[in-house]
Scaffold this active site. Structure first.
Site, PDB file in Angstrom:
ATOM      1  CB  SER A 171      -0.939   0.004   1.210  1.00  0.00           C
ATOM      2  OG  SER A 171      -1.817  -1.100   1.152  1.00  0.00           O
ATOM      3  CB  ALA A 229       6.635   5.428   7.567  1.00  0.00           C
ATOM      4  NE  ARG A 281      -2.565   0.185   8.609  1.00  0.00           N
ATOM      5  CZ  ARG A 281      -2.294  -0.328   7.427  1.00  0.00           C
ATOM      6  NH1 ARG A 281      -1.109  -0.133   6.888  1.00  0.00           N
ATOM      7  NH2 ARG A 281      -3.186  -1.032   6.773  1.00  0.00           N
ATOM      8  NE  ARG A 307       2.031  -7.333  10.212  1.00  0.00           N
ATOM      9  CZ  ARG A 307       2.166  -7.026   8.922  1.00  0.00           C
ATOM     10  NH1 ARG A 307       2.855  -7.825   8.119  1.00  0.00           N
ATOM     11  NH2 ARG A 307       1.627  -5.936   8.425  1.00  0.00           N
ATOM     12  CG  ASP A 367       3.178  -8.261   4.496  1.00  0.00           C
ATOM     13  OD1 ASP A 367       2.102  -8.124   3.885  1.00  0.00           O
ATOM     14  OD2 ASP A 367       3.630  -7.408   5.276  1.00  0.00           O
TER      15      ASP A 367
END
Length: 512
Positions: free
Chosen positions: A61, A260, A190, A184, A153
């Site tokens: 993304s 990021a 996020r 994760r 992933d």
């Protein structure tokens, strides 16, 4: 009243002729099917060299939105870091050198934190292994690896191989060991789920965790026994010779992720003096270094600082006195703003932003529609208002639900999106606007790995659709296009000159 040009990015909506657990092809999508038959369309590249990644590397993304928004192939951090390692300049990096010098000067510890994964989306384990070797060469005596595990992933239960590699390297170099492991889901949130980040932070910094084991492999085995795959491993500390590792004043911490968006929250927990999202014992006096810039507000050293591209789509629209809107739900909001603007946090003049909160569920297969209905409500209202020359939106569903590996839920997500697309189509055609529909990478187009017959939770390298919906007559002008050709196409339909910095080409020619 302005005639809006709308770019719809269906995150994770790849194209595949195969119907084998292809949630996109097998879902009931009458609107998408009719658009695909009726309007000009093509397939474009969203991975590999075409988006500035190494050959064969799947897109993601962040990379997708940077390439779309900049209108040129933007070489990614993964490629830059790989090149530094290949040219043997990685160890000469000033920020990395300063972190190592701090440890040697204070006879303290070096901590590496990051996603231990060959996925190549947020990190690459080879970067971590190279960093370990450099630390040994530079005279570091004590190095501790705090491994975030992937399973998103990469296949859901594939971390054993990576852990064994890291264990062997650290043992061979007699340098240290894996001091904590963590899915994760916790360390790389996020979406402001600070309770998750707190668990990861406490395991790393305070050696305070729900589970303590004698090795990282044992921690992984016990997690699997609790039916928790790599992504969801509860933060766990590793005890070696009766010793638990904590991060202490004068230590150095190097964060080895290069992407990021999922590295920001825990970095703020490490570095912000006035951090208040959860209680910390104290603000640590440490050298905190990140591989790339996660957030310009972070007070830390950056090994590979960003190069700021000029004349991105947003900047060109501003210079031409056009109004623009960016809209997405929380999970993809940074992508249509920060990443789409080439790594720029600030809004351009004339740029409005709408953030729709993502639903507060553990995993998005529990709510496949996510916040798509609310995003669509705002989009239709914005189109009807006639206020905006250009709108960029992202629908997160096919990516975020695709990542869960739940095939039935992914099909439900696609069917929700089809209803949303129908509403957008009606609004755009009613107001004589232009709509382009595309994706940043594939995901829901392969929900089961045909070789292993196990859930496939990662992105795909499949091509993605690019379709024009509007009253203008359009012809495909570019075969084998790529994401960086989208911005020039939007400028073309809007009658705006393409700047020289945009090296992409228009995908459609429109009758004047």
């Amino acid at each position: 009243m302005k005639k809006t040009t709308l770019l719809v990015i269906l995150d994770g909506w790849g194209y595949s002729d195969s119907d084998y657990f292809n949630a996109i092809k097998n879902a009931n999508t009458p609107t998408w099917d009719s658009i695909w038959q009726e309007f000009p369309k093509t397939l474009i590249n969203a991975s590999s060299l075409e988006v500035g990644l190494p050959r064969g590397q799947m897109g993601n993304s962040e990379v997708g939105h940077v390439n779309i928004g900049c209108g040129r192939v933007v070489y990614q951090e993964l490629t830059k870091i790989d090149k530094a390692i290949e040219e043997k300049t990685f160890g000469d990096n000033k920020a990395i050198g300063a972190a190592i010098d701090n440890v040697i000067k204070n006879d303290s510890n070096l901590h590496l934190i990051g996603l231990l994964s060959p996925g190549g989306v947020h990190s690459h384990e080879e970067h971590i292994f190279e960093m370990i070797k450099i630390a040994k060469q530079k005279g570091i005596k004590r190095l501790y690896l705090h491994a975030f595990l992937d399973g998103r992933d990469t296949p859901p239960r594939s971390a054993e191989k990576s852990i064994k590699k890291a264990d062997k390297l650290l043992q061979d170099l007699n340098l240290g060991y894996i001091a904590s492991v963590c899915g994760r889901y916790y360390a790389m949130d996020r979406d402001n789920r600070w309770d998750r980040v707190e668990k990861a932070y406490n395991a790393i910094v305070n050696a305070n965790a729900d589970f303590i084991y004698d090795s990282a492999l044992e921690a992984l085995e016990q997690s699997y026994a609790r039916d928790q795959s790599d992504e969801f491993v509860i933060p766990t500390c590793i005890k070696k010779d009766g010793h638990l590792v904590k991060v202490q004043d004068n230590d150095s911490v190097i964060f080895m992720n290069f992407r990021a968006d999922r590295a920001r929250e825990i970095s703020h927990a490490f570095t912000d003096e006035s951090f208040d999202h959860f209680p910390r014992k104290k603000h640590l006096n440490i050298n905190f270094t990140t591989l790339t810039e996660y957030d310009s507000k972070l007070k830390c050293a950056v090994a590979f600082p960003p190069e700021q591209p000029i004349n991105t789509l947003g900047e060109v629209l501003m210079k031409n006195h056009k109004t623009q809107l960016r809209i997405a739900e929380t999970e993809k909001y940074p992508h249509v703003t920060f990443f789409f603007n080439g790594g720029r946090e600030e809004q351009f003049e004339g740029e409005d932003r709408i953030l729709i909160p993502s639903p507060k569920v553990a995993t998005y297969d529990l709510q496949p529609e996510m916040s798509a209905p609310e995003v669509t409500d705002k989009l239709v209202a914005a189109i009807n208002s006639g206020k905006y020359d250009c709108i960029v939106c992202n629908y997160a569903n096919s990516d975020m639900v695709g990542h869960t590996g739940n095939y039935e839920a992914a099909m439900q997500a696609i069917e929700y999106l089809d209803k949303c697309i129908a509403r957008l189509k009606d609004a755009i055609l009613e107001h004589d606007g232009n709509m382009f529909i595309t994706a940043d990478h594939g995901n829901a187009d392969m929900m089961v790995n045909p070789e292993t017959q196990k859930p496939h939770t990662a992105h795909t390298t499949n091509l993605v659709p690019f379709v024009y919906v509007g009253h203008k007559k359009a012809q495909v002008a570019l075969e084998h296009g790529k994401l960086s050709d989208i911005a020039p196409t939007l400028l073309n339909v809007m009658g705006i000159a393409q700047p020289k910095e945009m090296t992409g080409k228009t995908i459609f020619n429109f009758e004047k």
